[in-house]
Design a protein around this motif. Structure first.
Motif, short mmCIF file in Angstrom:
data_model
loop_
_atom_site.label_atom_id
_atom_site.label_comp_id
_atom_site.label_asym_id
_atom_site.label_seq_id
_atom_site.Cartn_x
_atom_site.Cartn_y
_atom_site.Cartn_z
N TYR A 14 52.23 -3.98 -5.51
CA TYR A 14 53.32 -4.89 -5.87
C TYR A 14 52.87 -5.94 -6.88
N ASN A 15 51.68 -6.47 -6.70
CA ASN A 15 51.22 -7.53 -7.61
C ASN A 15 51.07 -7.04 -9.05
N LEU A 16 51.07 -5.73 -9.27
CA LEU A 16 51.04 -5.17 -10.62
C LEU A 16 52.41 -4.67 -11.06
N ALA A 67 54.84 -4.74 13.03
CA ALA A 67 55.03 -4.19 11.69
C ALA A 67 53.68 -3.77 11.17
N MET A 68 53.68 -2.79 10.32
CA MET A 68 52.44 -2.32 9.71
C MET A 68 52.51 -2.60 8.22
N VAL A 69 51.47 -3.12 7.66
CA VAL A 69 51.39 -3.32 6.22
C VAL A 69 50.23 -2.49 5.69
N TRP A 70 50.38 -2.00 4.49
CA TRP A 70 49.38 -1.08 3.96
C TRP A 70 48.14 -1.81 3.47
N SER A 71 48.31 -2.80 2.60
CA SER A 71 47.15 -3.44 2.02
C SER A 71 47.53 -4.84 1.54
N LEU A 72 46.95 -5.84 2.15
CA LEU A 72 47.27 -7.22 1.78
C LEU A 72 46.84 -7.56 0.35
N ASP A 73 45.85 -6.88 -0.18
CA ASP A 73 45.40 -7.20 -1.53
C ASP A 73 46.40 -6.75 -2.59
N GLY A 74 47.43 -5.99 -2.21
CA GLY A 74 48.47 -5.60 -3.14
C GLY A 74 49.59 -6.62 -3.25
N ASP A 75 49.55 -7.66 -2.41
CA ASP A 75 50.54 -8.73 -2.46
C ASP A 75 50.21 -9.66 -3.62
N THR A 76 51.15 -10.53 -3.97
CA THR A 76 50.89 -11.52 -5.01
C THR A 76 49.92 -12.57 -4.47
N SER A 77 49.33 -13.35 -5.36
CA SER A 77 48.35 -14.35 -4.93
C SER A 77 48.97 -15.40 -4.02
N GLY A 79 51.31 -14.62 -1.82
CA GLY A 79 51.70 -13.93 -0.60
C GLY A 79 53.20 -13.72 -0.42
N ARG A 80 53.92 -13.37 -1.48
CA ARG A 80 55.39 -13.23 -1.39
C ARG A 80 55.83 -12.18 -0.37
N LEU A 81 55.15 -11.04 -0.33
CA LEU A 81 55.55 -10.00 0.63
C LEU A 81 55.24 -10.41 2.06
N THR A 82 54.07 -10.96 2.26
CA THR A 82 53.67 -11.40 3.60
C THR A 82 54.60 -12.50 4.10
N ALA A 83 54.96 -13.44 3.22
CA ALA A 83 55.87 -14.52 3.60
C ALA A 83 57.24 -13.97 3.96
N ALA A 84 57.74 -13.01 3.19
CA ALA A 84 59.06 -12.43 3.46
C ALA A 84 59.07 -11.75 4.83
N LEU A 85 57.99 -11.04 5.15
CA LEU A 85 57.92 -10.39 6.46
C LEU A 85 57.83 -11.43 7.56
N GLY A 86 56.98 -12.42 7.39
CA GLY A 86 56.83 -13.47 8.39
C GLY A 86 58.14 -14.23 8.61
N ASP A 87 58.83 -14.57 7.54
CA ASP A 87 60.10 -15.29 7.66
C ASP A 87 61.14 -14.45 8.40
N SER A 88 61.21 -13.16 8.07
CA SER A 88 62.23 -12.31 8.69
C SER A 88 61.95 -12.07 10.18
N LEU A 89 60.69 -12.20 10.58
CA LEU A 89 60.33 -12.04 11.99
C LEU A 89 60.30 -13.37 12.74
N GLY A 90 60.55 -14.47 12.02
CA GLY A 90 60.54 -15.77 12.65
C GLY A 90 59.15 -16.32 12.87
N VAL A 91 58.16 -15.73 12.22
CA VAL A 91 56.77 -16.15 12.42
C VAL A 91 56.50 -17.50 11.78
#
Length: 96
Positions: A14-16, A67-77, A79-91
């Motif tokens: 995603y970061n690319l 939830a399963m994520v494939w690779s955190l290093d593919g996120d933006t610096s 953490g847009r994807l990680t934040a979206a998942l965390g927000d949607s789960l109420g984390v």
């Protein structure tokens, strides 16, 4: 979209892919984004924060346990994807 391809492509994080040229679309039926660059005739499919949030909402609504994520290093610096998942789960705080 929904056509045969002449060849398969490589996988891109995603970061690319987020910076690739082309027109961005969001398919409401599948809940997934894609990019089509008519100049190079390149088609990109990927997850973005909106599609990740939809998946997180589904996990929450169905009472699933993770939830399963494939690779955190593919996120933006930032953490847009990680934040979206965390927000949607109420984390990270209350869900909207």
């Amino acid at each position: 979209l929904f056509q045969l391809a002449a060849a398969g492509g490589d996988s891109m994080n995603y970061n690319l892919v987020v910076d690739q040229p082309g027109t961005r679309y969001f398919d409401a039926a599948t809940g997934e984004p894609y990019i089509y660059d008519s100049a190079s005739q390149t088609f990109y499919t990927y997850d973005d924060p909106a599609s990740i949030a939809l998946k997180g909402q589904y996990i929450w609504q169905q009472g699933l346990r993770g939830a399963m994520v494939w690779s955190l290093d593919g996120d933006t610096s930032d953490g847009r994807l990680t934040a979206a998942l965390g927000d949607s789960l109420g984390v990270r705080g209350p869900r909207a």
